[in-house]
Design an enzyme around this catalytic site. Sequence first.
Site, PDB file in Angstrom:
ATOM      1  N   LYS A   1       0.447  -1.596   0.064  1.00  0.00           N
ATOM      2  CA  LYS A   1      -0.055   0.415   0.408  1.00  0.00           C
ATOM      3  C   LYS A   1       0.684   1.220   0.081  1.00  0.00           C
ATOM      4  O   LYS A   1       0.365   2.002  -0.632  1.00  0.00           O
ATOM      5  CB  LYS A   1      -1.201   0.075   1.013  1.00  0.00           C
ATOM      6  CG  LYS A   1      -2.642  -0.726   1.149  1.00  0.00           C
ATOM      7  CD  LYS A   1      -3.959  -0.553   1.852  1.00  0.00           C
ATOM      8  CE  LYS A   1      -4.741  -1.507   1.112  1.00  0.00           C
ATOM      9  NZ  LYS A   1      -4.424  -2.569   1.614  1.00  0.00           N
TER      10      LYS A   1
ATOM     11  N   GLU B   1      -9.380   7.721   3.777  1.00  0.00           N
ATOM     12  CA  GLU B   1     -10.348   6.529   4.390  1.00  0.00           C
ATOM     13  C   GLU B   1      -9.585   5.758   4.169  1.00  0.00           C
ATOM     14  O   GLU B   1      -8.952   4.885   3.980  1.00  0.00           O
ATOM     15  CB  GLU B   1     -11.834   6.465   3.345  1.00  0.00           C
ATOM     16  CG  GLU B   1     -11.641   4.887   2.383  1.00  0.00           C
ATOM     17  CD  GLU B   1     -10.673   5.125   1.275  1.00  0.00           C
ATOM     18  OE1 GLU B   1     -10.067   4.272   1.168  1.00  0.00           O
ATOM     19  OE2 GLU B   1     -10.935   6.323   0.927  1.00  0.00           O
TER      20      GLU B   1
ATOM     21  N   SER C   1       1.827 -10.131  -0.961  1.00  0.00           N
ATOM     22  CA  SER C   1       0.797  -8.572  -0.953  1.00  0.00           C
ATOM     23  C   SER C   1       1.263  -7.679   0.347  1.00  0.00           C
ATOM     24  O   SER C   1       1.569  -6.748   0.860  1.00  0.00           O
ATOM     25  CB  SER C   1      -0.727  -8.003  -1.198  1.00  0.00           C
ATOM     26  OG  SER C   1      -0.935  -9.053  -0.448  1.00  0.00           O
TER      27      SER C   1
HETATM   28  C1  LIG Z   1      -5.293  -3.535   1.425  1.00  0.00           C
HETATM   29  C2  LIG Z   1      -4.668  -4.968   0.996  1.00  0.00           C
HETATM   30  C3  LIG Z   1      -5.210  -5.737   0.243  1.00  0.00           C
HETATM   31  C4  LIG Z   1      -5.826  -5.240  -0.481  1.00  0.00           C
HETATM   32  O1  LIG Z   1      -5.964  -4.624  -1.608  1.00  0.00           O
HETATM   33  P1  LIG Z   1      -6.074  -4.324  -3.301  1.00  0.00           P
HETATM   34  O2  LIG Z   1      -5.973  -3.091  -3.206  1.00  0.00           O
HETATM   35  O3  LIG Z   1      -6.617  -5.553  -3.844  1.00  0.00           O
HETATM   36  O4  LIG Z   1      -4.646  -4.826  -3.301  1.00  0.00           O
HETATM   37  C5  LIG Z   1      -4.240  -7.165  -0.215  1.00  0.00           C
HETATM   38  N1  LIG Z   1      -3.284  -7.500   0.586  1.00  0.00           N
HETATM   39  C6  LIG Z   1      -3.109  -6.324   1.261  1.00  0.00           C
HETATM   40  C7  LIG Z   1      -1.698  -6.733   2.109  1.00  0.00           C
HETATM   41  C8  LIG Z   1      -3.448  -6.003   1.915  1.00  0.00           C
HETATM   42  O5  LIG Z   1      -3.073  -4.479   3.185  1.00  0.00           O
END
Ligand SMILES: *Cc1c(COP(=O)(O)O)cnc(C)c1O
Length: 422
Positions: free
Chosen positions: A95, A117, A388
Amino acid sequence: MSDSDRGAGAGDGKFGPYGGQYVPEVLMPAIEELTDAYERYVLDNEEGFVDEFRERLADFGGRPTPLQRADRLSERYGTEVYLKREDLLHGGAHKLNNALGQVLLAKYMGKERIIAETGAGQHGTATAMAAAHLDMPCEVYMGERDINRQRPNVFRMRLNGADVVPVTAGRGTLKEAISETMREWATNVEDTHYVIGSVVGPHPFPTMVRDFQAVISEEARGQIREKAGRLPDAVLACAGGGSNTMGTFHEFVGDDDVDLYAVEAGGSSLDVDQETGVAPNSASLSTGSEGVLHGARTKLLQDRDGQIVESHSVSSGLDYAGVGPELAALVDEGRVTPVNEDDDAALEAFHRLSQEEGIIPALESAHALAYLHSAADDLGEVVVVNVSGRGDKDLESVIEETDRRDLSNAPDMDVLEREGGL
Ligand SMILES: *Cc1c(COP(=O)(O)O)cnc(C)c1O
Protein backbone atom coordinates in the site's frame (compact mmCIF):
# COMPACT_ATOMS: atom_id res chain seq x y z
CA MET A 1 4.58 5.18 -15.60
CA SER A 2 6.94 2.82 -17.34
CA ASP A 3 8.59 4.33 -20.40
CA SER A 4 5.98 2.79 -22.65
CA ASP A 5 3.20 4.63 -20.78
CA ARG A 6 4.78 8.04 -20.91
CA GLY A 7 3.26 10.68 -23.08
CA ALA A 8 0.22 8.50 -23.60
CA GLY A 9 -2.04 10.94 -21.73
CA ALA A 10 -4.39 10.00 -18.95
CA GLY A 11 -6.97 8.50 -21.33
CA ASP A 12 -10.65 8.81 -20.56
CA GLY A 13 -10.73 6.27 -17.76
CA LYS A 14 -13.03 3.95 -19.70
CA PHE A 15 -12.26 0.25 -19.69
CA GLY A 16 -14.89 -1.33 -21.91
CA PRO A 17 -18.18 -0.65 -20.13
CA TYR A 18 -16.40 0.10 -16.85
CA GLY A 19 -14.76 3.10 -15.21
CA GLY A 20 -15.81 6.69 -15.81
CA GLN A 21 -16.51 9.57 -13.45
CA TYR A 22 -19.82 9.15 -11.65
CA VAL A 23 -19.37 12.00 -9.20
CA PRO A 24 -21.40 15.01 -8.06
CA GLU A 25 -20.83 18.20 -10.03
CA VAL A 26 -19.00 19.87 -7.11
CA LEU A 27 -16.20 17.33 -7.41
CA MET A 28 -15.54 17.83 -11.12
CA PRO A 29 -13.09 20.74 -10.71
CA ALA A 30 -11.01 18.66 -8.28
CA ILE A 31 -11.10 15.65 -10.58
CA GLU A 32 -10.03 17.77 -13.55
CA GLU A 33 -7.22 19.38 -11.58
CA LEU A 34 -6.04 15.95 -10.47
CA THR A 35 -6.18 14.55 -14.00
CA ASP A 36 -4.10 17.44 -15.23
CA ALA A 37 -1.53 16.95 -12.43
CA TYR A 38 -1.41 13.21 -13.10
CA GLU A 39 -0.59 13.84 -16.77
CA ARG A 40 2.04 16.46 -16.11
CA TYR A 41 3.87 15.04 -13.11
CA VAL A 42 3.31 11.30 -13.26
CA LEU A 43 3.13 10.64 -17.00
CA ASP A 44 5.42 13.41 -18.26
CA ASN A 45 7.77 13.60 -15.25
CA GLU A 46 7.48 17.40 -15.02
CA GLU A 47 9.74 18.90 -12.36
CA GLY A 48 11.31 15.46 -11.93
CA PHE A 49 8.32 14.04 -10.03
CA VAL A 50 8.95 10.45 -11.11
CA ASP A 51 12.62 10.64 -10.16
CA GLU A 52 11.78 11.91 -6.69
CA PHE A 53 9.06 9.26 -6.31
CA ARG A 54 11.53 6.50 -7.21
CA GLU A 55 14.17 7.81 -4.88
CA ARG A 56 11.75 8.00 -1.95
CA LEU A 57 10.40 4.52 -2.73
CA ALA A 58 13.97 3.26 -2.51
CA ASP A 59 15.24 5.17 0.53
CA PHE A 60 12.07 5.43 2.63
CA GLY A 61 10.21 2.40 1.26
CA GLY A 62 13.05 -0.07 0.83
CA ARG A 63 12.53 -0.83 -2.86
CA PRO A 64 13.26 -2.89 -4.82
CA THR A 65 11.63 -5.74 -2.93
CA PRO A 66 13.14 -9.17 -3.60
CA LEU A 67 11.74 -11.83 -5.89
CA GLN A 68 12.53 -14.94 -3.90
CA ARG A 69 12.52 -18.56 -4.99
CA ALA A 70 10.39 -20.51 -2.51
CA ASP A 71 12.41 -23.72 -2.15
CA ARG A 72 9.97 -25.88 -0.17
CA LEU A 73 6.94 -24.85 -2.18
CA SER A 74 8.85 -25.44 -5.43
CA GLU A 75 9.70 -28.94 -4.24
CA ARG A 76 6.19 -29.62 -2.95
CA TYR A 77 4.47 -28.60 -6.19
CA GLY A 78 7.15 -29.68 -8.67
CA THR A 79 7.15 -26.23 -10.21
CA GLU A 80 9.42 -23.20 -9.82
CA VAL A 81 7.65 -20.90 -7.36
CA TYR A 82 8.86 -17.33 -6.94
CA LEU A 83 7.47 -14.93 -4.32
CA LYS A 84 7.38 -11.18 -4.90
CA ARG A 85 8.06 -9.92 -1.40
CA GLU A 86 5.87 -6.82 -1.02
CA ASP A 87 5.61 -7.85 2.63
CA LEU A 88 9.12 -6.42 2.96
CA LEU A 89 8.10 -2.94 1.82
CA HIS A 90 8.08 -0.34 4.63
CA GLY A 91 4.81 -0.69 6.53
CA GLY A 92 4.54 -4.37 5.63
CA ALA A 93 2.39 -4.20 2.48
CA HIS A 94 2.25 -2.87 -1.07
CA LYS A 95 0.00 0.00 0.00
CA LEU A 96 2.88 2.43 0.57
CA ASN A 97 3.65 2.50 -3.19
CA ASN A 98 0.35 4.24 -3.83
CA ALA A 99 0.14 6.31 -0.64
CA LEU A 100 3.62 7.74 -1.17
CA GLY A 101 2.87 8.49 -4.83
CA GLN A 102 -0.34 10.33 -4.06
CA VAL A 103 0.93 12.31 -1.08
CA LEU A 104 3.94 13.39 -3.11
CA LEU A 105 1.67 14.36 -6.00
CA ALA A 106 -0.47 16.42 -3.61
CA LYS A 107 2.69 18.26 -2.59
CA TYR A 108 3.58 19.00 -6.21
CA MET A 109 -0.01 20.27 -6.67
CA GLY A 110 0.45 22.69 -3.79
CA LYS A 111 -2.18 21.01 -1.60
CA GLU A 112 -1.88 21.57 2.13
CA ARG A 113 -3.83 18.70 3.60
CA ILE A 114 -4.34 14.99 3.01
CA ILE A 115 -7.51 13.04 3.69
CA ALA A 116 -7.98 9.30 3.31
CA GLU A 117 -10.42 6.61 4.30
CA THR A 118 -9.57 3.24 5.70
CA GLY A 119 -11.34 -0.01 6.53
CA ALA A 120 -9.03 -2.30 8.44
CA GLY A 121 -6.56 0.54 8.78
CA GLN A 122 -3.91 -0.67 6.32
CA HIS A 123 -4.39 2.14 3.82
CA GLY A 124 -4.78 4.64 6.66
CA THR A 125 -1.47 3.63 8.20
CA ALA A 126 0.31 3.75 4.84
CA THR A 127 -1.10 7.23 4.17
CA ALA A 128 -0.26 8.45 7.65
CA MET A 129 3.34 7.22 7.21
CA ALA A 130 3.68 8.90 3.83
CA ALA A 131 2.15 12.14 5.14
CA ALA A 132 4.50 12.21 8.13
CA HIS A 133 7.45 11.49 5.82
CA LEU A 134 6.47 14.37 3.54
CA ASP A 135 5.37 16.69 6.35
CA MET A 136 1.71 16.98 5.36
CA PRO A 137 -1.22 17.17 7.81
CA CYS A 138 -3.40 14.06 7.46
CA GLU A 139 -6.94 13.06 8.47
CA VAL A 140 -8.13 9.48 8.15
CA TYR A 141 -11.85 8.68 8.10
CA MET A 142 -12.69 5.36 9.62
CA GLY A 143 -15.96 3.66 10.49
CA GLU A 144 -16.63 3.62 14.21
CA ARG A 145 -16.99 -0.15 14.23
CA ASP A 146 -13.67 -0.53 12.43
CA ILE A 147 -11.97 1.83 14.89
CA ASN A 148 -13.00 -0.47 17.71
CA ARG A 149 -11.90 -3.58 15.82
CA GLN A 150 -8.51 -2.23 14.74
CA ARG A 151 -6.97 -0.54 17.77
CA PRO A 152 -3.30 -1.14 16.85
CA ASN A 153 -3.70 0.48 13.43
CA VAL A 154 -5.54 3.45 14.94
CA PHE A 155 -2.63 3.86 17.35
CA ARG A 156 -0.11 3.60 14.49
CA MET A 157 -1.87 6.35 12.54
CA ARG A 158 -1.96 8.60 15.61
CA LEU A 159 1.71 7.93 16.30
CA ASN A 160 2.45 9.19 12.80
CA GLY A 161 0.56 12.37 13.62
CA ALA A 162 -2.67 11.67 11.74
CA ASP A 163 -6.14 12.51 13.04
CA VAL A 164 -8.44 9.51 12.97
CA VAL A 165 -12.01 10.72 12.38
CA PRO A 166 -14.82 8.30 13.35
CA VAL A 167 -17.62 7.78 10.81
CA THR A 168 -20.89 6.75 12.43
CA ALA A 169 -23.15 6.53 9.35
CA GLY A 170 -24.57 3.17 8.27
CA ARG A 171 -22.73 0.15 9.59
CA GLY A 172 -19.66 2.20 10.45
CA THR A 173 -17.35 0.40 8.03
CA LEU A 174 -15.34 1.06 4.87
CA LYS A 175 -18.24 1.75 2.48
CA GLU A 176 -19.55 4.59 4.66
CA ALA A 177 -16.04 5.89 5.34
CA ILE A 178 -15.42 6.26 1.57
CA SER A 179 -18.69 8.15 1.07
CA GLU A 180 -17.88 10.45 4.00
CA THR A 181 -14.37 11.17 2.67
CA MET A 182 -15.80 12.02 -0.77
CA ARG A 183 -18.14 14.52 0.92
CA GLU A 184 -15.28 16.01 2.91
CA TRP A 185 -13.24 16.35 -0.28
CA ALA A 186 -16.11 18.07 -2.07
CA THR A 187 -16.25 20.79 0.58
CA ASN A 188 -12.47 21.37 0.70
CA VAL A 189 -11.25 20.79 -2.84
CA GLU A 190 -9.06 23.90 -2.87
CA ASP A 191 -6.45 22.80 -0.37
CA THR A 192 -7.13 19.07 0.10
CA HIS A 193 -6.16 15.90 -1.74
CA TYR A 194 -8.08 12.67 -1.20
CA VAL A 195 -5.78 9.64 -1.27
CA ILE A 196 -7.87 6.70 -2.48
CA GLY A 197 -6.49 3.35 -1.36
CA SER A 198 -6.99 1.10 -4.37
CA VAL A 199 -7.57 1.09 -8.15
CA VAL A 200 -11.16 2.18 -7.58
CA GLY A 201 -13.10 5.44 -7.61
CA PRO A 202 -13.59 7.94 -10.45
CA HIS A 203 -11.02 8.47 -13.22
CA PRO A 204 -8.08 9.22 -12.92
CA PHE A 205 -7.74 7.21 -9.68
CA PRO A 206 -7.87 3.66 -11.12
CA THR A 207 -5.24 4.47 -13.76
CA MET A 208 -3.07 6.57 -11.49
CA VAL A 209 -3.06 4.09 -8.59
CA ARG A 210 -2.21 1.32 -11.05
CA ASP A 211 0.75 3.36 -12.29
CA PHE A 212 2.04 3.85 -8.74
CA GLN A 213 1.66 0.12 -8.03
CA ALA A 214 3.10 -0.96 -11.41
CA VAL A 215 6.56 -0.78 -9.85
CA ILE A 216 5.79 -4.29 -8.54
CA SER A 217 5.63 -5.82 -12.01
CA GLU A 218 8.35 -3.58 -13.43
CA GLU A 219 10.69 -5.12 -10.88
CA ALA A 220 9.24 -8.64 -10.99
CA ARG A 221 9.45 -8.93 -14.78
CA GLY A 222 13.14 -8.07 -14.77
CA GLN A 223 13.84 -10.20 -11.69
CA ILE A 224 12.20 -13.36 -13.05
CA ARG A 225 14.09 -13.08 -16.34
CA GLU A 226 17.29 -12.80 -14.40
CA LYS A 227 16.55 -15.64 -11.96
CA ALA A 228 14.62 -18.10 -14.10
CA GLY A 229 16.02 -16.96 -17.44
CA ARG A 230 12.51 -16.58 -18.86
CA LEU A 231 9.08 -15.09 -18.28
CA PRO A 232 6.74 -16.98 -15.92
CA ASP A 233 3.90 -19.20 -17.13
CA ALA A 234 1.57 -17.75 -14.53
CA VAL A 235 1.33 -14.75 -12.21
CA LEU A 236 -0.97 -14.85 -9.16
CA ALA A 237 -2.18 -11.99 -6.98
CA CYS A 238 -5.06 -11.59 -4.54
CA ALA A 239 -7.79 -9.10 -5.45
CA GLY A 240 -9.78 -6.88 -3.11
CA GLY A 241 -10.09 -3.50 -4.80
CA GLY A 242 -7.35 -4.79 -7.07
CA SER A 243 -4.36 -2.50 -6.58
CA ASN A 244 -1.74 -5.15 -5.81
CA THR A 245 -3.32 -7.20 -8.57
CA MET A 246 -3.04 -4.50 -11.22
CA GLY A 247 0.41 -3.56 -9.96
CA THR A 248 1.60 -7.15 -10.25
CA PHE A 249 -0.04 -7.73 -13.65
CA HIS A 250 0.53 -4.44 -15.47
CA GLU A 251 3.87 -5.14 -17.15
CA PHE A 252 2.82 -8.71 -18.01
CA VAL A 253 -0.49 -7.84 -19.69
CA GLY A 254 1.23 -7.57 -23.08
CA ASP A 255 2.97 -10.95 -22.63
CA ASP A 256 0.35 -13.24 -24.16
CA ASP A 257 2.00 -16.41 -22.89
CA VAL A 258 1.85 -15.31 -19.26
CA ASP A 259 -1.41 -16.36 -17.59
CA LEU A 260 -2.77 -13.90 -15.03
CA TYR A 261 -4.91 -15.07 -12.09
CA ALA A 262 -6.80 -12.69 -9.80
CA VAL A 263 -7.61 -14.57 -6.61
CA GLU A 264 -10.67 -13.27 -4.78
CA ALA A 265 -11.99 -14.05 -1.34
CA GLY A 266 -14.54 -16.83 -1.56
CA GLY A 267 -15.43 -16.23 2.10
CA SER A 268 -17.58 -19.02 3.51
CA SER A 269 -19.78 -19.41 0.42
CA LEU A 270 -20.25 -17.90 -3.05
CA ASP A 271 -24.02 -17.45 -2.72
CA VAL A 272 -25.70 -14.15 -1.84
CA ASP A 273 -28.42 -14.57 0.76
CA GLN A 274 -31.30 -12.77 -1.00
CA GLU A 275 -33.25 -12.50 2.27
CA THR A 276 -30.59 -10.80 4.36
CA GLY A 277 -28.73 -9.21 1.45
CA VAL A 278 -25.45 -10.57 2.74
CA ALA A 279 -22.79 -12.04 0.47
CA PRO A 280 -20.58 -14.26 2.65
CA ASN A 281 -17.71 -13.55 0.20
CA SER A 282 -15.99 -10.71 -1.64
CA ALA A 283 -15.86 -12.31 -5.08
CA SER A 284 -17.11 -9.43 -7.22
CA LEU A 285 -15.10 -10.51 -10.30
CA SER A 286 -16.39 -14.08 -10.16
CA THR A 287 -19.99 -13.48 -9.10
CA GLY A 288 -20.70 -9.73 -9.33
CA SER A 289 -22.74 -7.76 -11.84
CA GLU A 290 -22.43 -4.33 -13.41
CA GLY A 291 -23.29 -1.26 -11.40
CA VAL A 292 -21.92 2.03 -10.05
CA LEU A 293 -20.07 2.33 -6.76
CA HIS A 294 -17.86 5.14 -5.43
CA GLY A 295 -17.65 7.05 -8.70
CA ALA A 296 -17.08 4.26 -11.21
CA ARG A 297 -18.99 1.63 -13.14
CA THR A 298 -17.65 -1.81 -12.34
CA LYS A 299 -18.48 -5.33 -11.20
CA LEU A 300 -20.25 -5.31 -7.85
CA LEU A 301 -21.87 -7.56 -5.32
CA GLN A 302 -25.50 -6.47 -5.38
CA ASP A 303 -28.89 -7.98 -4.77
CA ARG A 304 -31.78 -8.30 -7.25
CA ASP A 305 -32.81 -4.69 -6.61
CA GLY A 306 -29.36 -3.31 -7.33
CA GLN A 307 -28.59 -2.64 -3.66
CA ILE A 308 -24.92 -3.12 -2.75
CA VAL A 309 -24.72 -6.08 -0.40
CA GLU A 310 -22.47 -6.59 2.58
CA SER A 311 -19.35 -8.51 1.65
CA HIS A 312 -17.36 -10.81 3.88
CA SER A 313 -13.88 -12.28 4.07
CA VAL A 314 -11.65 -13.55 6.84
CA SER A 315 -9.15 -11.00 5.48
CA SER A 316 -10.37 -7.46 6.03
CA GLY A 317 -8.31 -6.10 3.12
CA LEU A 318 -10.29 -8.15 0.60
CA ASP A 319 -13.63 -7.32 2.19
CA TYR A 320 -15.02 -4.89 -0.42
CA ALA A 321 -18.14 -5.19 -2.60
CA GLY A 322 -16.55 -3.66 -5.72
CA VAL A 323 -13.36 -4.05 -7.74
CA GLY A 324 -11.24 -1.84 -9.99
CA PRO A 325 -12.79 -1.15 -13.42
CA GLU A 326 -9.68 -2.03 -15.42
CA LEU A 327 -9.44 -5.41 -13.73
CA ALA A 328 -13.13 -6.03 -14.41
CA ALA A 329 -12.52 -5.27 -18.10
CA LEU A 330 -9.44 -7.51 -18.29
CA VAL A 331 -11.60 -10.32 -16.93
CA ASP A 332 -14.31 -9.71 -19.54
CA GLU A 333 -11.65 -9.72 -22.26
CA GLY A 334 -10.40 -13.07 -21.01
CA ARG A 335 -6.94 -11.70 -20.29
CA VAL A 336 -7.23 -12.18 -16.52
CA THR A 337 -8.79 -15.30 -15.03
CA PRO A 338 -10.82 -14.68 -11.86
CA VAL A 339 -10.64 -17.48 -9.32
CA ASN A 340 -11.42 -17.62 -5.63
CA GLU A 341 -10.38 -19.37 -2.46
CA ASP A 342 -12.46 -19.59 0.69
CA ASP A 343 -11.61 -18.60 4.26
CA ASP A 344 -10.48 -22.10 5.24
CA ALA A 345 -8.12 -22.48 2.29
CA ALA A 346 -6.60 -19.07 3.00
CA LEU A 347 -6.02 -19.98 6.66
CA GLU A 348 -4.35 -23.21 5.66
CA ALA A 349 -2.13 -21.37 3.18
CA PHE A 350 -1.26 -18.85 5.91
CA HIS A 351 0.00 -21.68 8.14
CA ARG A 352 1.73 -23.46 5.25
CA LEU A 353 3.84 -20.49 4.15
CA SER A 354 4.68 -19.67 7.77
CA GLN A 355 5.85 -23.21 8.53
CA GLU A 356 7.49 -24.16 5.26
CA GLU A 357 9.09 -20.90 4.16
CA GLY A 358 9.45 -18.85 7.35
CA ILE A 359 7.25 -16.11 5.96
CA ILE A 360 4.03 -15.11 7.74
CA PRO A 361 1.87 -13.72 4.95
CA ALA A 362 -1.08 -11.34 5.21
CA LEU A 363 -4.39 -13.22 5.11
CA GLU A 364 -5.10 -11.36 1.86
CA SER A 365 -1.92 -12.73 0.27
CA ALA A 366 -2.74 -16.17 1.67
CA HIS A 367 -5.62 -16.35 -0.83
CA ALA A 368 -3.15 -16.19 -3.72
CA LEU A 369 -1.00 -18.85 -2.02
CA ALA A 370 -4.11 -21.00 -1.53
CA TYR A 371 -4.77 -20.87 -5.25
CA LEU A 372 -1.20 -21.92 -5.93
CA HIS A 373 -1.89 -24.93 -3.71
CA SER A 374 -5.16 -25.82 -5.50
CA ALA A 375 -3.97 -25.32 -9.05
CA ALA A 376 -0.20 -25.89 -9.01
CA ASP A 377 -0.46 -28.79 -11.48
CA ASP A 378 -2.04 -26.56 -14.12
CA LEU A 379 -0.03 -23.39 -13.71
CA GLY A 380 3.07 -24.34 -15.71
CA GLU A 381 6.75 -24.54 -14.84
CA VAL A 382 7.48 -21.07 -13.51
CA VAL A 383 4.99 -19.26 -11.29
CA VAL A 384 5.19 -15.84 -9.61
CA VAL A 385 2.99 -15.19 -6.57
CA ASN A 386 2.69 -11.70 -5.13
CA VAL A 387 2.95 -11.69 -1.33
CA SER A 388 1.12 -8.38 -0.96
CA GLY A 389 1.80 -8.02 2.76
CA ARG A 390 2.99 -9.58 5.98
CA GLY A 391 0.68 -11.25 8.45
CA ASP A 392 1.65 -9.74 11.78
CA LYS A 393 -1.52 -7.65 11.69
CA ASP A 394 -3.59 -10.84 11.35
CA LEU A 395 -2.27 -12.93 14.23
CA GLU A 396 -5.23 -12.34 16.51
CA SER A 397 -7.86 -13.19 13.93
CA VAL A 398 -5.85 -16.21 12.77
CA ILE A 399 -5.74 -17.59 16.32
CA GLU A 400 -9.47 -17.05 16.68
CA GLU A 401 -10.38 -18.50 13.28
CA THR A 402 -7.98 -21.42 13.54
CA ASP A 403 -9.42 -22.33 16.92
CA ARG A 404 -12.90 -22.55 15.45
CA ARG A 405 -11.69 -24.99 12.80
CA ASP A 406 -9.78 -28.21 12.77
CA LEU A 407 -6.90 -27.38 10.49
CA SER A 408 -4.67 -30.37 10.04
CA ASN A 409 -1.39 -28.55 9.43
CA ALA A 410 -1.92 -25.78 11.96
CA PRO A 411 -0.02 -25.69 15.24
CA ASP A 412 -2.01 -26.05 18.45
CA MET A 413 -3.25 -22.50 18.87
CA ASP A 414 -4.86 -23.32 22.23
CA VAL A 415 -1.46 -24.05 23.67
CA LEU A 416 0.04 -20.89 22.21
CA GLU A 417 -2.75 -18.84 23.66
CA ARG A 418 -2.76 -20.52 27.08
CA GLU A 419 0.94 -20.00 27.46
CA GLY A 420 0.63 -16.41 26.41
CA GLY A 421 2.93 -17.14 23.49
CA LEU A 422 1.15 -14.76 21.17
C1 LIG B 1 -5.31 -3.83 1.32
C2 LIG B 1 -4.62 -5.09 1.03
C3 LIG B 1 -4.99 -5.92 -0.04
C4 LIG B 1 -6.16 -5.65 -0.91
O1 LIG B 1 -6.12 -4.45 -1.62
P1 LIG B 1 -5.90 -4.44 -3.20
O2 LIG B 1 -6.22 -3.06 -3.61
O3 LIG B 1 -6.85 -5.44 -3.77
O4 LIG B 1 -4.51 -4.81 -3.45
C5 LIG B 1 -4.23 -7.05 -0.29
N1 LIG B 1 -3.19 -7.38 0.48
C6 LIG B 1 -2.80 -6.62 1.53
C7 LIG B 1 -1.64 -7.05 2.35
C8 LIG B 1 -3.50 -5.45 1.84
O5 LIG B 1 -3.12 -4.71 2.89
